[in-house]
Design a protein around this motif. Structure first.
Motif, PDB file in Angstrom:
ATOM      1  N   ALA A 188      82.178 -21.947 -40.050  1.00  0.00           N
ATOM      2  CA  ALA A 188      82.483 -22.770 -41.227  1.00  0.00           C
ATOM      3  C   ALA A 188      82.147 -24.232 -40.917  1.00  0.00           C
ATOM      4  O   ALA A 188      83.033 -25.022 -40.589  1.00  0.00           O
ATOM      5  CB  ALA A 188      83.943 -22.624 -41.620  1.00  0.00           C
ATOM      6  N   PRO A 189      80.872 -24.603 -40.997  1.00  0.00           N
ATOM      7  CA  PRO A 189      80.491 -25.980 -40.660  1.00  0.00           C
ATOM      8  C   PRO A 189      81.106 -26.989 -41.617  1.00  0.00           C
ATOM      9  O   PRO A 189      81.218 -26.733 -42.822  1.00  0.00           O
ATOM     10  CB  PRO A 189      78.964 -25.958 -40.776  1.00  0.00           C
ATOM     11  CG  PRO A 189      78.659 -24.839 -41.716  1.00  0.00           C
ATOM     12  CD  PRO A 189      79.722 -23.806 -41.463  1.00  0.00           C
ATOM     13  N   GLN A 190      81.514 -28.139 -41.049  1.00  0.00           N
ATOM     14  CA  GLN A 190      82.164 -29.180 -41.833  1.00  0.00           C
ATOM     15  C   GLN A 190      81.305 -30.444 -41.854  1.00  0.00           C
ATOM     16  O   GLN A 190      80.662 -30.777 -40.857  1.00  0.00           O
ATOM     17  CB  GLN A 190      83.531 -29.513 -41.222  1.00  0.00           C
ATOM     18  CG  GLN A 190      84.486 -28.334 -41.166  1.00  0.00           C
ATOM     19  CD  GLN A 190      84.824 -27.794 -42.543  1.00  0.00           C
ATOM     20  OE1 GLN A 190      85.155 -28.560 -43.452  1.00  0.00           O
ATOM     21  NE2 GLN A 190      84.750 -26.474 -42.703  1.00  0.00           N
ATOM     22  N   PRO A 191      81.294 -31.162 -42.985  1.00  0.00           N
ATOM     23  CA  PRO A 191      80.510 -32.405 -43.049  1.00  0.00           C
ATOM     24  C   PRO A 191      80.961 -33.397 -41.984  1.00  0.00           C
ATOM     25  O   PRO A 191      82.138 -33.453 -41.617  1.00  0.00           O
ATOM     26  CB  PRO A 191      80.806 -32.936 -44.458  1.00  0.00           C
ATOM     27  CG  PRO A 191      81.295 -31.754 -45.232  1.00  0.00           C
ATOM     28  CD  PRO A 191      81.993 -30.871 -44.250  1.00  0.00           C
ATOM     29  N   GLN A 192      80.020 -34.167 -41.484  1.00  0.00           N
ATOM     30  CA  GLN A 192      80.358 -35.206 -40.508  1.00  0.00           C
ATOM     31  C   GLN A 192      81.211 -36.283 -41.169  1.00  0.00           C
ATOM     32  O   GLN A 192      81.025 -36.604 -42.342  1.00  0.00           O
ATOM     33  CB  GLN A 192      79.088 -35.834 -39.938  1.00  0.00           C
ATOM     34  CG  GLN A 192      78.237 -34.868 -39.134  1.00  0.00           C
ATOM     35  CD  GLN A 192      76.987 -35.526 -38.566  1.00  0.00           C
ATOM     36  OE1 GLN A 192      76.935 -36.743 -38.356  1.00  0.00           O
ATOM     37  NE2 GLN A 192      75.972 -34.718 -38.299  1.00  0.00           N
ATOM     38  N   ALA A 193      82.125 -36.855 -40.385  1.00  0.00           N
ATOM     39  CA  ALA A 193      82.999 -37.909 -40.904  1.00  0.00           C
ATOM     40  C   ALA A 193      83.191 -38.966 -39.829  1.00  0.00           C
ATOM     41  O   ALA A 193      83.366 -38.634 -38.651  1.00  0.00           O
ATOM     42  CB  ALA A 193      84.348 -37.334 -41.318  1.00  0.00           C
ATOM     43  N   GLY A 194      83.157 -40.226 -40.224  1.00  0.00           N
ATOM     44  CA  GLY A 194      83.363 -41.313 -39.267  1.00  0.00           C
ATOM     45  C   GLY A 194      82.225 -42.304 -39.307  1.00  0.00           C
ATOM     46  O   GLY A 194      81.310 -42.224 -40.140  1.00  0.00           O
ATOM     47  N   ASP A 195      82.287 -43.255 -38.402  1.00  0.00           N
ATOM     48  CA  ASP A 195      81.289 -44.315 -38.352  1.00  0.00           C
ATOM     49  C   ASP A 195      80.014 -43.815 -37.678  1.00  0.00           C
ATOM     50  O   ASP A 195      80.059 -43.162 -36.633  1.00  0.00           O
ATOM     51  CB  ASP A 195      81.824 -45.526 -37.584  1.00  0.00           C
ATOM     52  CG  ASP A 195      83.012 -46.175 -38.288  1.00  0.00           C
ATOM     53  OD1 ASP A 195      83.072 -46.090 -39.536  1.00  0.00           O
ATOM     54  OD2 ASP A 195      83.868 -46.753 -37.608  1.00  0.00           O
ATOM     55  N   VAL A 196      78.892 -44.172 -38.286  1.00  0.00           N
ATOM     56  CA  VAL A 196      77.587 -43.775 -37.763  1.00  0.00           C
ATOM     57  C   VAL A 196      77.092 -44.820 -36.766  1.00  0.00           C
ATOM     58  O   VAL A 196      77.182 -46.022 -37.007  1.00  0.00           O
ATOM     59  CB  VAL A 196      76.564 -43.630 -38.908  1.00  0.00           C
ATOM     60  CG1 VAL A 196      75.170 -43.352 -38.354  1.00  0.00           C
ATOM     61  CG2 VAL A 196      76.991 -42.530 -39.866  1.00  0.00           C
ATOM     62  N   SER A 197      76.577 -44.368 -35.621  1.00  0.00           N
ATOM     63  CA  SER A 197      75.860 -45.238 -34.696  1.00  0.00           C
ATOM     64  C   SER A 197      74.594 -44.518 -34.254  1.00  0.00           C
ATOM     65  O   SER A 197      74.529 -43.288 -34.273  1.00  0.00           O
ATOM     66  CB  SER A 197      76.729 -45.610 -33.486  1.00  0.00           C
ATOM     67  OG  SER A 197      77.259 -44.456 -32.864  1.00  0.00           O
ATOM     68  N   LEU A 198      73.588 -45.283 -33.894  1.00  0.00           N
ATOM     69  CA  LEU A 198      72.272 -44.728 -33.585  1.00  0.00           C
ATOM     70  C   LEU A 198      71.957 -44.853 -32.100  1.00  0.00           C
ATOM     71  O   LEU A 198      72.353 -45.813 -31.438  1.00  0.00           O
ATOM     72  CB  LEU A 198      71.196 -45.423 -34.406  1.00  0.00           C
ATOM     73  CG  LEU A 198      71.353 -45.313 -35.926  1.00  0.00           C
ATOM     74  CD1 LEU A 198      70.208 -46.040 -36.634  1.00  0.00           C
ATOM     75  CD2 LEU A 198      71.406 -43.859 -36.379  1.00  0.00           C
ATOM     76  N   ALA A 199      71.236 -43.863 -31.586  1.00  0.00           N
ATOM     77  CA  ALA A 199      70.894 -43.805 -30.163  1.00  0.00           C
ATOM     78  C   ALA A 199      69.395 -43.597 -29.999  1.00  0.00           C
ATOM     79  O   ALA A 199      68.937 -42.508 -29.625  1.00  0.00           O
ATOM     80  CB  ALA A 199      71.666 -42.673 -29.489  1.00  0.00           C
ATOM     81  N   PRO A 200      68.603 -44.634 -30.279  1.00  0.00           N
ATOM     82  CA  PRO A 200      67.146 -44.471 -30.142  1.00  0.00           C
ATOM     83  C   PRO A 200      66.740 -44.203 -28.710  1.00  0.00           C
ATOM     84  O   PRO A 200      67.452 -44.552 -27.753  1.00  0.00           O
ATOM     85  CB  PRO A 200      66.598 -45.812 -30.638  1.00  0.00           C
ATOM     86  CG  PRO A 200      67.729 -46.773 -30.475  1.00  0.00           C
ATOM     87  CD  PRO A 200      68.973 -45.984 -30.714  1.00  0.00           C
ATOM     88  N   LYS A 201      65.590 -43.590 -28.550  1.00  0.00           N
ATOM     89  CA  LYS A 201      65.048 -43.280 -27.230  1.00  0.00           C
ATOM     90  C   LYS A 201      64.946 -44.544 -26.390  1.00  0.00           C
ATOM     91  O   LYS A 201      64.578 -45.605 -26.872  1.00  0.00           O
ATOM     92  CB  LYS A 201      63.666 -42.641 -27.388  1.00  0.00           C
ATOM     93  CG  LYS A 201      63.013 -42.215 -26.083  1.00  0.00           C
ATOM     94  CD  LYS A 201      61.662 -41.572 -26.342  1.00  0.00           C
ATOM     95  CE  LYS A 201      60.989 -41.163 -25.037  1.00  0.00           C
ATOM     96  NZ  LYS A 201      59.666 -40.524 -25.271  1.00  0.00           N
ATOM     97  N   LEU A 202      65.283 -44.428 -25.107  1.00  0.00           N
ATOM     98  CA  LEU A 202      65.212 -45.576 -24.215  1.00  0.00           C
ATOM     99  C   LEU A 202      63.756 -45.919 -23.894  1.00  0.00           C
ATOM    100  O   LEU A 202      62.899 -45.040 -23.779  1.00  0.00           O
ATOM    101  CB  LEU A 202      65.946 -45.291 -22.907  1.00  0.00           C
ATOM    102  CG  LEU A 202      67.456 -45.059 -22.978  1.00  0.00           C
ATOM    103  CD1 LEU A 202      68.011 -44.851 -21.581  1.00  0.00           C
ATOM    104  CD2 LEU A 202      68.165 -46.210 -23.653  1.00  0.00           C
ATOM    105  N   THR A 203      63.499 -47.202 -23.732  1.00  0.00           N
ATOM    106  CA  THR A 203      62.203 -47.674 -23.278  1.00  0.00           C
ATOM    107  C   THR A 203      62.357 -48.269 -21.880  1.00  0.00           C
ATOM    108  O   THR A 203      63.481 -48.485 -21.402  1.00  0.00           O
ATOM    109  CB  THR A 203      61.640 -48.750 -24.226  1.00  0.00           C
ATOM    110  OG1 THR A 203      62.480 -49.931 -24.135  1.00  0.00           O
ATOM    111  CG2 THR A 203      61.624 -48.253 -25.671  1.00  0.00           C
ATOM    112  N   LEU A 204      61.258 -48.564 -21.240  1.00  0.00           N
ATOM    113  CA  LEU A 204      61.309 -49.185 -19.919  1.00  0.00           C
ATOM    114  C   LEU A 204      62.090 -50.488 -19.970  1.00  0.00           C
ATOM    115  O   LEU A 204      62.859 -50.810 -19.044  1.00  0.00           O
ATOM    116  CB  LEU A 204      59.887 -49.447 -19.416  1.00  0.00           C
ATOM    117  CG  LEU A 204      59.767 -50.064 -18.023  1.00  0.00           C
ATOM    118  CD1 LEU A 204      60.341 -49.139 -16.958  1.00  0.00           C
ATOM    119  CD2 LEU A 204      58.311 -50.398 -17.698  1.00  0.00           C
ATOM    120  N   GLU A 205      61.962 -51.236 -21.047  1.00  0.00           N
ATOM    121  CA  GLU A 205      62.625 -52.534 -21.154  1.00  0.00           C
ATOM    122  C   GLU A 205      64.143 -52.401 -21.182  1.00  0.00           C
ATOM    123  O   GLU A 205      64.862 -53.327 -20.793  1.00  0.00           O
ATOM    124  CB  GLU A 205      62.129 -53.276 -22.398  1.00  0.00           C
ATOM    125  CG  GLU A 205      62.548 -54.736 -22.479  1.00  0.00           C
ATOM    126  CD  GLU A 205      62.092 -55.566 -21.280  1.00  0.00           C
ATOM    127  OE1 GLU A 205      62.824 -56.514 -20.914  1.00  0.00           O
ATOM    128  OE2 GLU A 205      61.015 -55.277 -20.715  1.00  0.00           O
TER     129      GLU A 205
END
Length: 306
Positions: A188-205
């Protein structure tokens, strides 16, 4: 239940093993093509491809899920697809193939840290608790409803590699449990709830340490980029690799980036207090203990990391 497994790096292998152990019929593995590894750039199958070969499972190699890959996926007639760090987007025509869709094991507590580097970003941000979820894959970036969740404490000295290793095993159990629930008609999957944050792929920098930042931030950054892409600084115009540092709050007075030797301990100044170097890899050399590196220097008085 017929399962297509999609994954590429070593952290996905425990999930493949868990599905086999749970008795699922893994009809094929989707993984990225062989990649050049090491100084000699030898073409090498992905860890998931290697494990699939050991298990006698057919492998679909695809850099992206294009028309050819979609045809191959359709041909194996999966009831569900399980995906763990495959490394590519799944387009709508592929999402529609399995009758139960695609179930993604993601190493964060969604909607926190949506993206390619959730564990690394959690460590860099100083999160004390993280975890993993299984969710229904859809077109949006890690936006689908959640089947199951587990939590994991971030230990003070954890690198991203340490934390991801633990999550890869606990998450594998969660993935197998989720597919069992789907097979039994009890999911029974439930919708996500809470604050969104993003995790883009790391670069060398992302691994370039800024010594004017506070010591705690530098420590988190170094641990978050270990093992990849790795922490580094610049000395005499050349990039120098570093392993995670230790906090030394009792030592102050060093200018940011200034290096000093205290007994056998190599210290570097930051925007707050000093940190202790553990291991260092000068340009063109192997990784070595910081104390050994310091002994090989004529003097540390004028050494300043940039």
């Amino acid at each position: 239940m017929r399962v297509l497994f999609a994954g590429t790096p070593a952290v996905a292998v425990p999930s493949l093993d868990a599905l086999i152990k749970a008795g699922f019929d893994v009809v094929a593995v989707l993984t990225r093509p062989d990649a050049p590894i090491g100084r000699k750039r030898v073409l090498t199958p992905s860890p998931v491809a290697q494990r699939a070969a050991e298990l006698g499972i057919d492998v679909i190699h695809a850099a992206r899920v294009d028309a050819e890959a979609i045809d191959k996926i359709s041909a194996v007639q999966p009831d569900v697809a399980a995906i763990v760090a495959y490394g590519g987007l799944v387009p709508p025509p592929a999402l529609a193939i399995p009758r139960h869709g695609w179930v993604n094991l993601h190493f964060s507590l969604l909607p926190a840290w949506r993206g390619a580097a959730p564990v690394q970003r959690a460590v860099m941000a100083g999160d004390e608790i993280t975890g993993a979820v299984t969710f229904q894959l859809e077109e949006g970036l890690d936006t689908g409803p959640v089947f199951g969740t587990l939590t994991e404490s971030v230990r003070p000295q954890d690198t991203a590699g340490d934390l991801l290793e633990r999550l890869s095993h606990s998450g594998a159990v969660l993935l197998a449990q989720t597919l069992s629930a789907i097979d039994a008609g009890k999911a029974a999957p439930q919708p996500q709830a809470g604050d969104v944050s993003l995790a883009p792929k790391l670069t060398l920098e992302d691994g370039h340490l800024n010594w004017s930042h506070p010591a705690l931030a530098i420590s988190r950054q170094a641990r978050g980029v270990t093992p990849e892409p790795g922490a580094w600084t610049v000395l005499d115009g050349q990039r120098v690799k570093l392993e995670p540092v230790r906090l030394r709050p009792e030592v102050s007075g060093l200018a940011p980036g200034a290096v000093a030797l205290q007994g056998k301990v190599v210290l570097v100044g930051t925007g707050s207090h000093a940190v202790e170097l553990t291991r260092i890899q000068p340009a063109g050399k192997k990784m070595m203990a910081a104390a050994d590196w310091a002994r090989g220097m004529a003097s540390l008085e004028s050494v300043v990391f940039e």
